[in-house]
Scaffold this motif. Structure first.
Motif, PDB file in Angstrom:
ATOM      1  N   LEU A 189       0.865  -1.190   0.000  1.00 41.60           N
ATOM      2  CA  LEU A 189       0.000   0.000   0.000  1.00 41.60           C
ATOM      3  C   LEU A 189       0.901   1.240   0.000  1.00 41.60           C
ATOM      4  N   SER A 190       1.334   1.620  -1.205  1.00 38.67           N
ATOM      5  CA  SER A 190       2.374   2.644  -1.264  1.00 38.67           C
ATOM      6  C   SER A 190       1.815   4.057  -1.385  1.00 38.67           C
ATOM      7  N   ASP A 191       0.538   4.170  -1.730  1.00 40.03           N
ATOM      8  CA  ASP A 191       0.013   5.494  -2.018  1.00 40.03           C
ATOM      9  C   ASP A 191      -0.773   6.059  -0.842  1.00 40.03           C
ATOM     10  N   ILE A 192      -0.030   6.552   0.155  1.00 38.18           N
ATOM     11  CA  ILE A 192      -0.654   7.095   1.376  1.00 38.18           C
ATOM     12  C   ILE A 192       0.029   8.411   1.698  1.00 38.18           C
ATOM     13  N   LEU A 193      -0.756   9.445   1.976  1.00 39.62           N
ATOM     14  CA  LEU A 193      -0.141  10.693   2.446  1.00 39.62           C
ATOM     15  C   LEU A 193       0.212  10.535   3.917  1.00 39.62           C
ATOM     16  N   PRO A 194       1.372  11.031   4.351  1.00 33.72           N
ATOM     17  CA  PRO A 194       1.674  10.970   5.788  1.00 33.72           C
ATOM     18  C   PRO A 194       0.773  11.937   6.551  1.00 33.72           C
ATOM     19  N   ALA A 195      -0.372  11.427   6.968  1.00 32.85           N
ATOM     20  CA  ALA A 195      -1.422  12.260   7.564  1.00 32.85           C
ATOM     21  C   ALA A 195      -0.907  13.060   8.767  1.00 32.85           C
ATOM     22  N   ASP A 196      -1.412  14.282   8.897  1.00 35.40           N
ATOM     23  CA  ASP A 196      -0.929  15.189   9.944  1.00 35.40           C
ATOM     24  C   ASP A 196      -1.525  14.908  11.320  1.00 35.40           C
ATOM     25  N   GLY A 197      -2.708  14.288  11.349  1.00 36.09           N
ATOM     26  CA  GLY A 197      -3.364  14.112  12.638  1.00 36.09           C
ATOM     27  C   GLY A 197      -4.420  13.023  12.601  1.00 36.09           C
ATOM     28  N   ALA A 198      -5.269  12.997  13.648  1.00 27.20           N
ATOM     29  CA  ALA A 198      -6.279  11.948  13.851  1.00 27.20           C
ATOM     30  C   ALA A 198      -5.582  10.592  13.978  1.00 27.20           C
ATOM     31  N   PHE A 199      -6.261   9.494  13.650  1.00 25.42           N
ATOM     32  CA  PHE A 199      -5.564   8.197  13.686  1.00 25.42           C
ATOM     33  C   PHE A 199      -5.938   7.359  12.479  1.00 25.42           C
ATOM     34  N   TYR A 200      -5.906   8.037  11.316  1.00 27.58           N
ATOM     35  CA  TYR A 200      -6.289   7.368  10.079  1.00 27.58           C
ATOM     36  C   TYR A 200      -5.224   7.494   9.008  1.00 27.58           C
ATOM     37  N   LEU A 201      -5.177   6.468   8.145  1.00 25.49           N
ATOM     38  CA  LEU A 201      -4.435   6.558   6.894  1.00 25.49           C
ATOM     39  C   LEU A 201      -5.427   6.217   5.792  1.00 25.49           C
ATOM     40  N   TYR A 202      -5.360   6.960   4.708  1.00 28.01           N
ATOM     41  CA  TYR A 202      -6.292   6.771   3.595  1.00 28.01           C
ATOM     42  C   TYR A 202      -5.450   6.271   2.424  1.00 28.01           C
TER      43      TYR A 202
END
Ligand SMILES: Cc1ncc(COP(=O)(O)O)c(C=O)c1O
Length: 400
Positions: free
Chosen positions: A322-335
């Protein structure tokens, strides 16, 4: 998992005297359906890792639980004021001051039964039947379903990964041109975990003021940021509606307790709605919430676990495929973009749950147009489970 809404499909249900109002029928909150299926499998003895529902794996802070335990023994627990206990409204106002430096009098704080009830109160107070509200997409699905259930119109604003899935002042101008009543944004966002950066929030607030649009800011994931702190809309205007909750940072989902900060002129209209719709927020949960602010050290330690899980998964998931993920800034989710593997995120999530026992949420819950290419992973669980999930997902993706 994806069922057509029975109310929409068959307006005349057997056993009912009249057909149900079609316009009021809303889609399921898919994440709750996934959770029910994952729980059923777990009850059947399957080894399930929960990454579907966005909730802490931890209980409420100790001081909150102690307050509630004590109140059960010693207090009557009757109704409180519809706007919430004065002591809690005071504490929330002090927290807002301490956290953001924003001066908000307790009279502008409305305690609600989770932010979910806060949305209903805010929407009913400011929107007339048929009004529309701009919602960045992908976004939290219940916004659009609550609006529809209330006879209001969600207007989805397509955002992009390049723009960190956030709307812009230009979107506000477009909404105004289309006669929308306002915009609702969440930063950090669910499902992407991304935030508005730079001057974006100030620009959006200014555009709303210029065009006479409401700005509703869902700040439920504030406190859960991993780099820069999230900015409150209250820093830019007193006319905004801020929605917040004890559910996420404070680790109190099931207590159903949250709050709004509203402009002074909205307090009485909202009070009248709250009196009639709910009477008052749950008393035991308000008492527990009084103690929640004493648990900041515990909550920061929990956030430390999320930060470790996030760093680990941002390394392990790309290795797993799963290589296409933005390093999310907050919360506890990865999209995660799963378009390499599927054009049906619901079938994909269902198969992953069935084959390797990892429950994730299909993106279609958050984005009706592009969500078939995404899944949301919630990393609030114990580190060992999150690590194990990455291993299982990697082995499974190799076979897809
Ligand atoms: C962005 C967002 N807003 C609001 C809610 C509702 O939370 P609660 O009603 O528990 O406060 C959630 C729950 O997942 C959410 O993700």
């Amino acid at each position: 998992m994806r069922e057509e809404n029975p109310l929409k499909e068959k307006p005349k249900l057997p056993g009912l005297p009249r057909s149900l109002p079609e316009g009021r029928s809303i889609d399921p909150f898919i994440v709750m359906d996934v959770m029910a299926e994952a729980n059923a499998r777990q009850a059947n003895g399957e080894d399930i890792i929960h990454m579907e529902v966005g909730q802490p794996a931890t209980p409420a802070p100790r001081a909150a639980r102690e307050r509630a335990r004590n109140a059960l023994e010693t207090e009557r627990l009757g109704y409180t004021e519809a706007l919430g206990m004065p002591a809690l409204r005071e504490l929330i106002a002090s927290y807002v001051k301490e956290r953001y430096g924003a001066s908000v009098g307790p009279e502008r704080v409305v305690v609600t039964a989770g932010s979910s009830a806060g949305f209903v109160l805010a929407f009913l107070a400011i929107l007339a039947s048929g009004d529309s509200l701009g919602l960045p997409s992908p976004g939290y699905p219940c916004y659009r379903q609550i609006l529809k259930a209330l006879g209001l119109s969600p207007r989805l604003i397509e955002t992009s990964a390049e723009g960190r899935w956030m709307p812009s002042a230009g979107d506000v101008d477009r909404l105004a041109a289309e006669d929308a009543a306002g915009i609702l944004l969440a930063s950090p966002n669910n499902p992407t975990g991304t935030m508005v950066v730079g001057d974006r929030l100030a620009e959006i607030a200014a555009a709303c003021r210029r065009k006479g649009l409401w700005l509703i800011s869902d700040e439920i994931y504030h406190g859960l940021e991993y780099d820069a702190p999230a900015e409150t809309a209250l820093a830019h205007s007193d006319e905004v509606i801020v929605v917040n909750s004890f559910s996420k940072y404070f680790s109190m989902t099931g207590w159903r307790i949250g709050w709004l900060v509203v402009p002074e002129a909205l307090v009485r209209p909202i009070e009248r709605l709250a009196q009639n719709l709910y009477i008052s927020p749950p008393t035991i949960s308000q008492i527990a919430a009084l103690g929640a602010f004493d648990g900041i050290d515990e909550l920061e330690a929990i956030k430390g676990n999320y930060a470790r899980n996030r760093a680990m998964l941002l390394e392990e998931l790309p290795r797993a495929g799963l290589s296409d993920i933005l390093p999310a800034d907050g919360a506890f989710y990865l999209y995660a973009d799963v378009s390499r593997f599927t054009d049906d995120s619901e079938a994909f999530a269902k198969a992953m749950l069935r084959d390797v026992g990892v429950a994730v949420t299909p993106g279609i819950d958050f984005d009706p147009d592009r969500g078939q290419s995404y899944v949301r992973l919630c990393y609030s669980g114990p580190e060992a489970s999150m690590r194990e999930a990455a291993v299982r997902i990697g082995a499974w993706l190799k076979k897809q």
